[in-house]
Design an enzyme around this catalytic site. Structure first.
Site, PDB file in Angstrom:
ATOM      1  N   LEU A   8       0.838  -1.204   0.000  1.00 36.70           N
ATOM      2  CA  LEU A   8       0.000   0.000   0.000  1.00 36.70           C
ATOM      3  C   LEU A   8       0.873   1.255   0.000  1.00 36.70           C
ATOM      4  O   LEU A   8       1.689   1.443   0.903  1.00 36.70           O
ATOM      5  CB  LEU A   8      -0.922   0.019   1.224  1.00 36.70           C
ATOM      6  CG  LEU A   8      -1.847  -1.187   1.394  1.00 36.70           C
ATOM      7  CD1 LEU A   8      -2.862  -0.915   2.502  1.00 36.70           C
ATOM      8  CD2 LEU A   8      -2.549  -1.536   0.087  1.00 36.70           C
ATOM      9  N   GLY A  11      -1.047   6.709  -0.067  1.00 42.50           N
ATOM     10  CA  GLY A  11      -1.237   7.841   0.836  1.00 42.50           C
ATOM     11  C   GLY A  11      -0.394   9.046   0.445  1.00 42.50           C
ATOM     12  O   GLY A  11       0.618   8.934  -0.237  1.00 42.50           O
ATOM     13  N   ARG A  15       2.030  14.930   6.475  1.00 41.77           N
ATOM     14  CA  ARG A  15       2.974  15.478   7.450  1.00 41.77           C
ATOM     15  C   ARG A  15       4.412  15.527   6.966  1.00 41.77           C
ATOM     16  O   ARG A  15       5.292  16.058   7.634  1.00 41.77           O
ATOM     17  CB  ARG A  15       2.863  14.686   8.767  1.00 41.77           C
ATOM     18  CG  ARG A  15       1.615  15.090   9.537  1.00 41.77           C
ATOM     19  CD  ARG A  15       1.678  14.608  10.954  1.00 41.77           C
ATOM     20  NE  ARG A  15       1.439  13.186  11.043  1.00 41.77           N
ATOM     21  CZ  ARG A  15       2.033  12.386  11.936  1.00 41.77           C
ATOM     22  NH1 ARG A  15       2.918  12.879  12.780  1.00 41.77           N
ATOM     23  NH2 ARG A  15       1.752  11.116  11.974  1.00 41.77           N
ATOM     24  N   ASP A 105       5.263   2.621   3.680  1.00 41.48           N
ATOM     25  CA  ASP A 105       5.936   3.537   4.607  1.00 41.48           C
ATOM     26  C   ASP A 105       6.374   2.821   5.881  1.00 41.48           C
ATOM     27  O   ASP A 105       6.678   3.458   6.882  1.00 41.48           O
ATOM     28  CB  ASP A 105       5.038   4.731   4.949  1.00 41.48           C
ATOM     29  CG  ASP A 105       3.737   4.320   5.637  1.00 41.48           C
ATOM     30  OD1 ASP A 105       3.461   3.101   5.733  1.00 41.48           O
ATOM     31  OD2 ASP A 105       2.991   5.219   6.064  1.00 41.48           O
ATOM     32  N   ASN A 169      -1.278  -2.821  16.156  1.00 45.59           N
ATOM     33  CA  ASN A 169      -1.307  -3.324  14.790  1.00 45.59           C
ATOM     34  C   ASN A 169      -0.206  -2.668  13.953  1.00 45.59           C
ATOM     35  O   ASN A 169      -0.136  -1.449  13.864  1.00 45.59           O
ATOM     36  CB  ASN A 169      -2.683  -3.007  14.182  1.00 45.59           C
ATOM     37  CG  ASN A 169      -2.784  -3.421  12.726  1.00 45.59           C
ATOM     38  OD1 ASN A 169      -2.131  -4.370  12.300  1.00 45.59           O
ATOM     39  ND2 ASN A 169      -3.615  -2.704  11.975  1.00 45.59           N
ATOM     40  N   LYS A 333      36.046   6.959 -12.136  1.00 49.95           N
ATOM     41  CA  LYS A 333      34.671   6.777 -12.637  1.00 49.95           C
ATOM     42  C   LYS A 333      34.692   5.897 -13.869  1.00 49.95           C
ATOM     43  O   LYS A 333      35.518   6.111 -14.772  1.00 49.95           O
ATOM     44  CB  LYS A 333      34.082   8.145 -13.013  1.00 49.95           C
ATOM     45  CG  LYS A 333      32.645   8.066 -13.469  1.00 49.95           C
ATOM     46  CD  LYS A 333      32.300   9.053 -14.587  1.00 49.95           C
ATOM     47  CE  LYS A 333      32.832   8.616 -15.927  1.00 49.95           C
ATOM     48  NZ  LYS A 333      32.364   9.408 -17.068  1.00 49.95           N
ATOM     49  N   TYR A 348      42.469  12.079 -11.693  1.00 49.73           N
ATOM     50  CA  TYR A 348      41.136  11.731 -12.183  1.00 49.73           C
ATOM     51  C   TYR A 348      41.265  10.666 -13.258  1.00 49.73           C
ATOM     52  O   TYR A 348      41.913  10.885 -14.286  1.00 49.73           O
ATOM     53  CB  TYR A 348      40.413  12.958 -12.758  1.00 49.73           C
ATOM     54  CG  TYR A 348      39.114  12.570 -13.419  1.00 49.73           C
ATOM     55  CD1 TYR A 348      38.112  11.915 -12.704  1.00 49.73           C
ATOM     56  CD2 TYR A 348      38.892  12.808 -14.782  1.00 49.73           C
ATOM     57  CE1 TYR A 348      36.933  11.514 -13.308  1.00 49.73           C
ATOM     58  CE2 TYR A 348      37.705  12.419 -15.399  1.00 49.73           C
ATOM     59  CZ  TYR A 348      36.734  11.769 -14.657  1.00 49.73           C
ATOM     60  OH  TYR A 348      35.571  11.362 -15.258  1.00 49.73           O
ATOM     61  N   ASN A 359      51.628   2.226 -12.895  1.00 47.25           N
ATOM     62  CA  ASN A 359      51.695   3.282 -11.879  1.00 47.25           C
ATOM     63  C   ASN A 359      51.222   4.606 -12.498  1.00 47.25           C
ATOM     64  O   ASN A 359      51.706   5.021 -13.545  1.00 47.25           O
ATOM     65  CB  ASN A 359      53.142   3.414 -11.396  1.00 47.25           C
ATOM     66  CG  ASN A 359      53.216   4.295 -10.168  1.00 47.25           C
ATOM     67  OD1 ASN A 359      53.123   3.822  -9.043  1.00 47.25           O
ATOM     68  ND2 ASN A 359      53.361   5.591 -10.388  1.00 47.25           N
ATOM     69  N   ALA A 362      51.212  11.322  -9.674  1.00 47.61           N
ATOM     70  CA  ALA A 362      50.381  12.368  -9.067  1.00 47.61           C
ATOM     71  C   ALA A 362      49.919  13.363 -10.121  1.00 47.61           C
ATOM     72  O   ALA A 362      50.667  13.727 -11.019  1.00 47.61           O
ATOM     73  CB  ALA A 362      51.189  13.100  -7.992  1.00 47.61           C
TER      74      ALA A 362
HETATM   75  C1  UD1 Z   1      -3.059   1.858   9.949  1.00 46.45           C
HETATM   76  C2  UD1 Z   1      -3.937   0.820  10.638  1.00 46.45           C
HETATM   77  C3  UD1 Z   1      -3.624   0.825  12.129  1.00 46.45           C
HETATM   78  C4  UD1 Z   1      -2.161   0.555  12.353  1.00 46.45           C
HETATM   79  C5  UD1 Z   1      -1.305   1.543  11.583  1.00 46.45           C
HETATM   80  C6  UD1 Z   1       0.131   1.132  11.638  1.00 46.45           C
HETATM   81  C7  UD1 Z   1      -6.004   0.730   9.363  1.00 46.45           C
HETATM   82  C8  UD1 Z   1      -7.423   1.121   9.305  1.00 46.45           C
HETATM   83  N1  UD1 Z   1      -5.293   1.166  10.405  1.00 46.45           N
HETATM   84  O1  UD1 Z   1      -3.449   3.116  10.428  1.00 46.45           O
HETATM   85  O2  UD1 Z   1      -4.396  -0.164  12.783  1.00 46.45           O
HETATM   86  O3  UD1 Z   1      -1.856   0.593  13.723  1.00 46.45           O
HETATM   87  O4  UD1 Z   1      -1.683   1.568  10.198  1.00 46.45           O
HETATM   88  O5  UD1 Z   1       0.928   2.083  11.018  1.00 46.45           O
HETATM   89  O6  UD1 Z   1      -5.547   0.014   8.494  1.00 46.45           O
HETATM   90  N2  UD1 Z   1      -3.093   3.723   2.274  1.00 46.45           N
HETATM   91  C9  UD1 Z   1      -3.488   3.621   0.973  1.00 46.45           C
HETATM   92  N3  UD1 Z   1      -4.756   3.961   0.626  1.00 46.45           N
HETATM   93  C10 UD1 Z   1      -5.653   4.395   1.539  1.00 46.45           C
HETATM   94  C11 UD1 Z   1      -5.247   4.489   2.883  1.00 46.45           C
HETATM   95  C12 UD1 Z   1      -3.957   4.150   3.227  1.00 46.45           C
HETATM   96  O7  UD1 Z   1      -2.708   3.217   0.109  1.00 46.45           O
HETATM   97  O8  UD1 Z   1      -6.787   4.669   1.128  1.00 46.45           O
HETATM   98  C13 UD1 Z   1      -1.733   3.348   2.640  1.00 46.45           C
HETATM   99  C14 UD1 Z   1      -0.920   4.520   3.136  1.00 46.45           C
HETATM  100  O9  UD1 Z   1      -0.218   5.132   2.081  1.00 46.45           O
HETATM  101  C15 UD1 Z   1       0.020   3.853   4.125  1.00 46.45           C
HETATM  102  C16 UD1 Z   1      -0.782   2.686   4.665  1.00 46.45           C
HETATM  103  O10 UD1 Z   1      -1.779   2.440   3.705  1.00 46.45           O
HETATM  104  O11 UD1 Z   1       1.172   3.346   3.483  1.00 46.45           O
HETATM  105  C17 UD1 Z   1      -1.375   2.956   6.029  1.00 46.45           C
HETATM  106  O12 UD1 Z   1      -2.274   4.012   5.938  1.00 46.45           O
HETATM  107  P1  UD1 Z   1      -2.423   5.089   7.060  1.00 46.45           P
HETATM  108  O13 UD1 Z   1      -3.458   6.051   6.659  1.00 46.45           O
HETATM  109  O14 UD1 Z   1      -1.107   5.630   7.427  1.00 46.45           O
HETATM  110  O15 UD1 Z   1      -3.006   4.185   8.246  1.00 46.45           O
HETATM  111  P2  UD1 Z   1      -3.000   4.516   9.775  1.00 46.45           P
HETATM  112  O16 UD1 Z   1      -4.081   5.483  10.058  1.00 46.45           O
HETATM  113  O17 UD1 Z   1      -1.636   4.852  10.205  1.00 46.45           O
HETATM  114 CA    CA Z   2       0.466   5.500   9.175  1.00 43.76          CA
END
Ligand code: UD1
Ligand code: CA
Length: 448
Positions: A8, A11, A15, A105, A169, A333, A348, A359, A362
């Protein structure tokens, strides 16, 4: 058991305050996404699907760089982790096997941990990776009964009692593809965030009489990156891990905290790395080689017994054979230095091949670039390149040949020949003394 990975990565990473998608920020000089993919690839998956959204084109390019066979699906709206997984599942419609969901991530899940999850899958329908959090903060909480996982509650939806749970989790989930697909289809978004939570599949599975359990891993593995501060922390954690690993593998690090590795640095046993060395991507250092202080290496291969630095720079395509010495302020390189070549000072060497035991004096420079094209310099074995030689490429210097110091070499030098290119020197007796006297007199006059 056939395996598919879903990563996944849709996102935004608000932040991070960045135009770059979060998963493309780098740790040890590789996008976070590559770390996450590498973790999953240790299980040799049959299929990999990366779910992209924000910056999808760039995410796709990075995923394909890692593995041209990876599939990318687009999640145009980020409606939650279950929805994200739901975007990937159609690609697996005919796939019969397990699916592991990873987050782009969360880059440091270990191979042992993933193996423990596939192991746990033998006895349970759904396996979730959990960890004991020192600060559970806003993580989802795992509600358990002995070995059984009953449900996952997101922080926002949790009661006070549930919030007191410290088993959290990580986000990593494993289940059979068909089971996962049917559970995901049931997930709704009636919760505090209005999102489709992947975490809901546990409660849904239990309601159907399926089993679920938790595999626990060290908290360090679940380190997620949400901000630049997290990124710096992840970098530091990864460097610490790489240093410890190198020393465990028999590498001497004189001052471990000053050595910086890339994600893929490989260093052999009994190699030695001195203070303040930086490794870029793609470096292998063989056993017994020595990387001296303040050197910078990327895309380079250093063979047994070679010595690099202090203050050397090896750039992509630098290939150092056994016992080669590359000394201070030497840059190499795209060049092969065969066994025993020495280039110890201020040089270089680019787009070149240098034969055994030659050899390089320099201040030697391969003038490899004419402003438009790059050209090659080829030097034979046992040659002697005098200090301050300019080798204007394309040019060849034969075996056992010599160039005189200060020469600009524009024509090929045959084997065994000497090339000298210098204006004739003249001596003017007493000239320096006369000149100094005159200048000193002038200075004395100015003072009065
Ligand atoms: C999620 C978990 C939480 C866990 C935490 C750990 C859920 C509902 N919650 O929360 O239980 O403790 O991770 O870090 O799963 N992403 C997508 N598409 C979306 C939403 C998210 O690709 O629609 C991806 C984000 O880019 C990220 C990952 O899923 O890589 C987690 O999403 P994020 O929104 O960070 O979840 P948390 O709220 O942290
Ligand atoms: Ca997260």
């Amino acid at each position: 058991m056939p395996l598919a990975l879903i990563v996944l990565a849709a996102g935004k990473g608000t932040r991070m305050e960045s135009d770059l998608p979060k998963v493309l920020h780098r740790i040890a000089q590789a996008p976070m996404l590559w770390h996450a993919m590498r973790a999953g690839y240790r299980l040799a998956p049959d299929h990999t699907i990366v779910v992209a959204g924000h910056g999808a084109n760039a995410v796709e390019a990075a995923a394909k760089d890692y593995d041209p066979d990876a599939h990318i699906v687009l999640q145009t709206e980020q409606l939650g982790t279950a929805h994200a997984v739901g975007q990937a599942l159609p690609l697996l419609e005919v796939f019969d096997g397990d699916v592991i969901v990873l987050y782009g991530d969360t880059p440091f899940i270990s191979e042992e941990t993933l193996h423990a999850m596939t192991e746990a899958r033998r006895t349970h329908d759904v396996v979730v990776l959990g960890f004991e959090a020192t600060d559970p903060a806003r993580y989802g909480r795992l509600v358990t009964d002995g070995d059984d996982l009953l449900k996952i509650v997101e922080y926002k939806d949790a009661t006070e009692d549930e919030r007191a749970i410290t088993l959290c989790n990580s986000g990593v989930v494993a289940a059979d593809r068909a089971t996962l697909a049917s559970l995901i289809a049931e997930v709704g978004n009636d919760n505090a965030s209005g999102e489709f939570y992947l975490t809901d599949i546990v409660g849904l599975a239990r309601a159907r009489g399926l089993t679920a359990t938790v595999v626990r891993c060290p908290e360090a593995e679940t380190l997620g990156v949400n901000s630049r501060a997290d990124l710096a922390q992840a970098e530091a954690a990864f460097q610490a891990y790489m240093r410890a690993q190198a020393m465990e593998d028999g590498v001497t690090l004189a001052a471990p905290e000053t050595v910086f590795f890339a994600w893929d640095t490989v260093i052999g046993r009994d190699a030695e790395v001195e203070q303040n060395v930086v490794f870029g991507p793609g470096v292998t250092v063989e056993t017994g080689a020595r990387i001296r202080a303040f050197s910078h290496l990327e895309g380079a291969h250093v063979s047994r017994g070679a010595v690099v630095g202090p203050y050397a720079r090896l750039r992509p395509g630098a290939e150092l054979a056994e016992d080669v010495h590359v000394g201070n302020f030497v840059e190499v390189k795209n060049a092969v230095l065969h066994e025993g070549v020495k280039a110890n000072h201020l040089t270089y060497i680019g787009d070149a091949e240098i034969g055994e035991k030659t050899n390089i004096g320099a201040g030697t420079i391969t003038c490899n670039y004419d402003g438009v094209f790059k050209h090659r310099t080829v030097i034979g074995k046992n040659a002697f390149i005098g200090s301050d030689t300019m080798l204007v490429a394309p040019v060849t210097v034969g075996d056992g040949a010599m160039t005189a110091s200060g020469s600009t070499i524009t024509k090929d030098v045959p084997a065994g020949a000497m090339a000298i290119e210098r204006a004739e020197m003249t001596i003017k007796d007493g000239f320096a003394t006369k000149m100094f006297n005159m200048l000193k007199a002038r200075k004395a006059k100015q003072r009065n």
